[in-house]
Design a protein around this motif. Structure first.
Motif, PDB file in Angstrom:
ATOM      1  N   THR A 229       0.636  -1.281   0.016  1.00  0.00           N
ATOM      2  CA  THR A 229       0.052   0.140  -0.173  1.00  0.00           C
ATOM      3  C   THR A 229       0.792   1.128   0.075  1.00  0.00           C
ATOM      4  O   THR A 229       0.618   2.268  -0.497  1.00  0.00           O
ATOM      5  N   VAL A 230       2.051   1.216   0.607  1.00  0.00           N
ATOM      6  CA  VAL A 230       2.870   2.356   0.547  1.00  0.00           C
ATOM      7  C   VAL A 230       3.408   2.606  -0.684  1.00  0.00           C
ATOM      8  O   VAL A 230       3.453   3.630  -1.287  1.00  0.00           O
ATOM      9  N   ILE A 231       3.995   1.624  -1.470  1.00  0.00           N
ATOM     10  CA  ILE A 231       4.328   1.764  -2.887  1.00  0.00           C
ATOM     11  C   ILE A 231       3.083   2.110  -3.850  1.00  0.00           C
ATOM     12  O   ILE A 231       3.416   2.959  -4.516  1.00  0.00           O
ATOM     13  N   PHE A 232       1.964   1.390  -3.480  1.00  0.00           N
ATOM     14  CA  PHE A 232       0.738   1.609  -4.610  1.00  0.00           C
ATOM     15  C   PHE A 232       0.488   3.339  -4.221  1.00  0.00           C
ATOM     16  O   PHE A 232       0.227   3.794  -5.151  1.00  0.00           O
ATOM     17  N   GLY A 233       0.422   3.655  -2.854  1.00  0.00           N
ATOM     18  CA  GLY A 233      -0.165   5.013  -2.646  1.00  0.00           C
ATOM     19  C   GLY A 233       0.763   6.089  -3.332  1.00  0.00           C
ATOM     20  O   GLY A 233       0.377   7.107  -3.842  1.00  0.00           O
ATOM     21  N   ALA A 236       0.623   5.816  -7.305  1.00  0.00           N
ATOM     22  CA  ALA A 236      -0.610   6.010  -7.733  1.00  0.00           C
ATOM     23  C   ALA A 236      -1.230   7.589  -7.739  1.00  0.00           C
ATOM     24  O   ALA A 236      -2.083   7.871  -8.404  1.00  0.00           O
ATOM     25  N   PHE A 237      -0.823   8.064  -6.527  1.00  0.00           N
ATOM     26  CA  PHE A 237      -1.480   9.337  -6.162  1.00  0.00           C
ATOM     27  C   PHE A 237      -0.418  10.371  -6.055  1.00  0.00           C
ATOM     28  O   PHE A 237       0.600  10.184  -5.481  1.00  0.00           O
ATOM     29  N   ARG A 238      -0.925  11.711  -6.082  1.00  0.00           N
ATOM     30  CA  ARG A 238       0.164  12.789  -6.035  1.00  0.00           C
ATOM     31  C   ARG A 238      -0.270  13.390  -4.658  1.00  0.00           C
ATOM     32  O   ARG A 238       0.166  14.201  -3.907  1.00  0.00           O
ATOM     33  N   THR A 239      -1.736  13.519  -4.064  1.00  0.00           N
ATOM     34  CA  THR A 239      -2.045  14.204  -2.976  1.00  0.00           C
ATOM     35  C   THR A 239      -1.936  13.425  -1.843  1.00  0.00           C
ATOM     36  O   THR A 239      -2.067  12.030  -1.694  1.00  0.00           O
ATOM     37  N   ALA A 240      -1.475  14.015  -0.578  1.00  0.00           N
ATOM     38  CA  ALA A 240      -1.042  13.229   0.529  1.00  0.00           C
ATOM     39  C   ALA A 240      -2.154  12.283   1.200  1.00  0.00           C
ATOM     40  O   ALA A 240      -1.861  11.352   1.579  1.00  0.00           O
ATOM     41  N   TRP A 241      -3.422  13.015   1.213  1.00  0.00           N
ATOM     42  CA  TRP A 241      -4.414  12.258   1.933  1.00  0.00           C
ATOM     43  C   TRP A 241      -5.061  11.022   1.111  1.00  0.00           C
ATOM     44  O   TRP A 241      -5.204  10.026   1.869  1.00  0.00           O
TER      45      TRP A 241
END
Length: 320
Positions: A229-233, A236-241
């Motif tokens: 999930t750390v890698i995916f997050g 895959a995303f730019r926004t911190a939340w």
């Protein structure tokens, strides 16, 4: 066809590596210093001789990964993942200015002091943190602060190389209880007469018994899913939340995956007998990850950022 494609990928990697490598400064100095740093941890890395008779911290780590049916064997894979992600970010890491940066020696000094503390109080996990922190400082010495900011992720993933050992019981015990409680509750709701005593699961006649052991409680899947999930997050995303939602989802996803596996085992046992249930328990460990990863993909779809956010250029050091 697949072999041709693989050869094409390898050739592309070779050509790009040959283009980047000559432009990287101070690499000879960096490799020499890293070799000396790792020799320190090989010859004077571990002082807990009563547990593992070796002075090498590296050997102590491998022994910890191999213990308990490889529950923490992911520690051997994480450095390869980090190396792959650093190559994925190669344009950001090595595409800009790289410079010698002596202030990074302060990081190495802190790491040396941390290792001395871990060695004196016989805590190899502290020395593992020190070893990776020192390597981080040496890269900063050779390539500068911009490189350190840019490589913070994925380098921080090396925290998953630290074996938890008995410290994991703080997490595994409540997870065992949660997984057992929910699994038995689902089975009872479906009409099966099963009982729970702590982490033990029985049928009403007590003709079979299952113990939701630490490995089944989620520690193995939790650590793997947390890394995923750390890698995916981050990628895959730019926004911190959104990144934090993905990371925090690792715990419920691990519980959900293990509940699916244990509940499925109970149902098979009730319908076909314990021999079939044992076979499911031993051979269907992939159910945990299949359910968790399926839910992870659904979560990613729900959290998906607008196209304008995804296509916007990221700031240095924050780009995934």
């Amino acid at each position: 066809m697949n072999e041709v494609k693989q050869l094409g990928i390898l050739e592309e990697f070779r050509l790009e590596f040959q283009a980047i490598w000559p432009r990287v400064p101070n690499k000879g100095m960096l490799f020499a210093l890293c070799a000396l740093w790792l020799m320190l941890f090989h010859f004077l890395g571990n002082s807990t001789f009563g547990y593992v008779k070796t002075a090498s911290l590296l050997e102590w780590m491998v022994n910890a990964y191999r213990a308990n049916d490889w529950d923490e064997g992911h520690g051997l894979v994480v450095p390869l993942i980090v190396a792959g992600l650093m190559w994925w970010k190669r344009k950001e890491l090595w595409g800009g200015p790289l410079e010698l940066w002596p202030p990074a020696l302060a990081i190495v000094g802190v790491a040396a002091g941390l290792h001395l503390l871990g060695y004196l109080i016989q805590q190899p996990r502290i020395s593992i943190v020190a070893m990776f922190l020192g390597l981080y400082g040496l890269m900063g010495l050779a390539w500068g602060p911009r490189f350190l900011r840019a490589c913070w992720f994925p380098y921080v993933l090396l925290v998953f190389c630290i074996p938890l050992g008995s410290l994991a019981e703080i997490v595994t015990f409540p997870l065992r209880m949660v997984v057992t409680y929910i699994s038995v509750g689902i089975a009872q709701a479906l009409g099966f007469d099963v009982l729970r005593e702590g982490s033990l699961i029985y049928d009403a006649q007590r003709t079979y018994r299952y113990d939701v052991a630490p490995a089944c409680s989620g520690i193995r899947s939790l650590m793997s899913l947390l890394a995923l999930t750390v890698i995916f997050g981050m990628t895959a995303f730019r926004t911190a939340w959104r990144r934090w939602v993905m990371v925090l989802a690792a715990v419920p996803l691990a519980v959900l995956g293990n509940v699916a596996r244990i509940t499925f085992t109970i149902l098979v046992t009730e319908v076909f007998g314990q021999s079939y249930g044992v076979s499911v328990e031993q051979r269907f460990g992939f159910v945990t990850f299949a359910v968790a990863i399926g839910c992870l993909l659904l979560l990613e779809q729900w959290l998906r950022e607008p196209e304008a956010v995804r296509s916007a250029p990221a700031r240095a050091g924050t780009e995934a």
